[in-house]
Enzyme design. Sequence first.
Site, mmCIF file in Angstrom:
data_model
loop_
_atom_site.group_PDB
_atom_site.id
_atom_site.type_symbol
_atom_site.label_atom_id
_atom_site.label_comp_id
_atom_site.label_asym_id
_atom_site.label_seq_id
_atom_site.Cartn_x
_atom_site.Cartn_y
_atom_site.Cartn_z
ATOM 1 N N LYS A 110 39.329 35.168 35.372
ATOM 2 C CA LYS A 110 40.470 36.067 35.536
ATOM 3 C C LYS A 110 40.109 37.340 36.312
ATOM 4 O O LYS A 110 40.984 37.987 36.863
ATOM 5 C CB LYS A 110 41.056 36.401 34.172
ATOM 6 C CG LYS A 110 41.683 35.160 33.557
ATOM 7 C CD LYS A 110 42.388 35.426 32.268
ATOM 8 C CE LYS A 110 43.160 34.204 31.809
ATOM 9 N NZ LYS A 110 42.289 33.145 31.262
HETATM 10 C C1 LIG Z 1 42.736 31.863 31.053
HETATM 11 C C2 LIG Z 1 41.675 30.841 30.958
HETATM 12 C C3 LIG Z 1 41.945 29.477 31.149
HETATM 13 C C4 LIG Z 1 43.339 28.959 31.417
HETATM 14 O O1 LIG Z 1 43.822 29.324 32.688
HETATM 15 P P1 LIG Z 1 45.391 29.337 32.980
HETATM 16 O O2 LIG Z 1 45.531 29.922 34.329
HETATM 17 O O3 LIG Z 1 46.018 30.178 31.916
HETATM 18 O O4 LIG Z 1 45.850 27.920 32.906
HETATM 19 C C5 LIG Z 1 40.887 28.583 31.083
HETATM 20 N N1 LIG Z 1 39.631 29.002 30.806
HETATM 21 C C6 LIG Z 1 39.339 30.295 30.606
HETATM 22 C C7 LIG Z 1 37.942 30.687 30.274
HETATM 23 C C8 LIG Z 1 40.340 31.260 30.678
HETATM 24 O O5 LIG Z 1 40.036 32.535 30.474
#
Ligand SMILES: *Cc1c(COP(=O)(O)O)cnc(C)c1O
Length: 500
Positions: A110
């Site tokens: 993220k």
């Molecule tokens: C947020 C997240 C996901 C999921 O991603 P999305 O875009 O919400 O589908 C998967 N793995 C990790 C470690 C995350 O932080």
Amino acid sequence: MKYESTRGKAEKVESAHAIKAGIAPDGGLYVPDRIPHIDYFKYLDLDYRKRALDIFRKFLTDFSDPELIDCIETAYSPEKFDVSGIVSTVRLNENMSILELWHGPTYAFKDIALQILPCFLAKAVEKTGENKKILILVATSGDTGKAALEGFCNVEGTDIIVFFPKDGVSRMQALAMLTQEGENVSVIEVEGNFDDAQNGIKEIFSNEGLCRYALENEFMFSSANSINWGRLLPQIVYYFSAYLDMVKQDTIEDGEKINVCIPTGNFGNILAAYYAKIMGLPVNKLICASNENNILTDFMITGVYDTKREFIKTISPSMDILISSNLERLLFELTGRDEERVSRWMKELGETGRYQIDNKTHKKISSVFFAGFCNEEETLGTVEDIFNKFGYLIDPHTAVAIDVYDKYIVSTQDMSKTLIASTASPFKFEKSVSRAILGEDRVEGRSERELQRELSEETNQEIPAGLLELHEKKILHHRSCRRQDMGKIVREYIDKRSGK
Ligand SMILES: *Cc1c(COP(=O)(O)O)cnc(C)c1O
């Protein structure tokens, strides 16, 4: 390029407006009114930042080049990312490459979007002549919260409140948020699960009284969740970039179609891959991997989205989600931008917790996506297995993706080269990873820090510096609330910040 709402009842706006608002006033999500095609091959010899610039230019047409370059240089700098390529593509074997998306300040994918969103937002505020302060409201299943706090802390003209579900995040994730410094940040624990927190936020956005109260006090709400276009866009870049890296590494020929397998929660990351595909990236199947909260698997197989099921807490908590917001954007694209149908399904979802899509749309989903899920035992088994086979350590979210990829091969025999999105550093989830690698009896009674150290020794991999520091930091946030009190918390925050 303009942005329209998936529900069709909001005016078309420029990207700056879409980013500033986060969500459209009719409750829909902003999408670009056309999807540009990209001759990606011309990026072959460019670095990540230049690749990003060209893609951003196509979507953020109301931003100038110097504005975009400023954002890119602030966000994707060597101080923030510990690999020069921002992301890293690692080939595990003939068929499988791993796209490491966790080299940023909070060691989760993220960061790639949340390091740059604050800058997009600050510029968007300037460009639209907005004089209110932006109050970012975030619901987090763990990683978003910390990444957003890091991105927004002490950014002029913004404030941020993060709500995380009590017991819904790992100890390290909670610690990372609760120790966050910064004048303009607040972190609150909410009783309930991620969907409770997310719904609480949605209610605040549609609470007219509270929105008016904020405006009267010179604040406007916005969102850093992946419903914000400014968060989705940066994620498109790394699929193009990874593809070109695979070409450069001689893993694939230019033009060769690859599969992309993504551990999925709110459907943001995989939607970015879908956009990359329709923009011209040679992608065969998008593999949507879920944990035991396998609502997306069921939906893709049956065409029925049904939230009336138990919410399960798993060792891949960032994917513990029952309402995947960004699915709305996919449905909008796949129905040929039919806002009436999308609005109807979303209304049904809100009222009954369930909707069923038509056959034609369902067939389209099946032609583009493969969906599968894995249970907890399989997740741990995959962490262990990948380490034994390749000496490569993965976190539980990445393990879910690899397990589902194995199932995909068994079910389709498709041996196309596949890119697996790796979404977090294994040291962020040291407890589950240690159970898989060290065994249950070496985990019992151990602190997070001891486990990280043992894991590091056993696997010969370094603990990221930022995670080590956490243990020394002081907890600065102490508040918790019930879901129905989230609005009250926001009101109090506004009062405090406006000196009442
Ligand atoms: C947020 C997240 C996901 C999921 O991603 P999305 O875009 O919400 O589908 C998967 N793995 C990790 C470690 C995350 O932080």
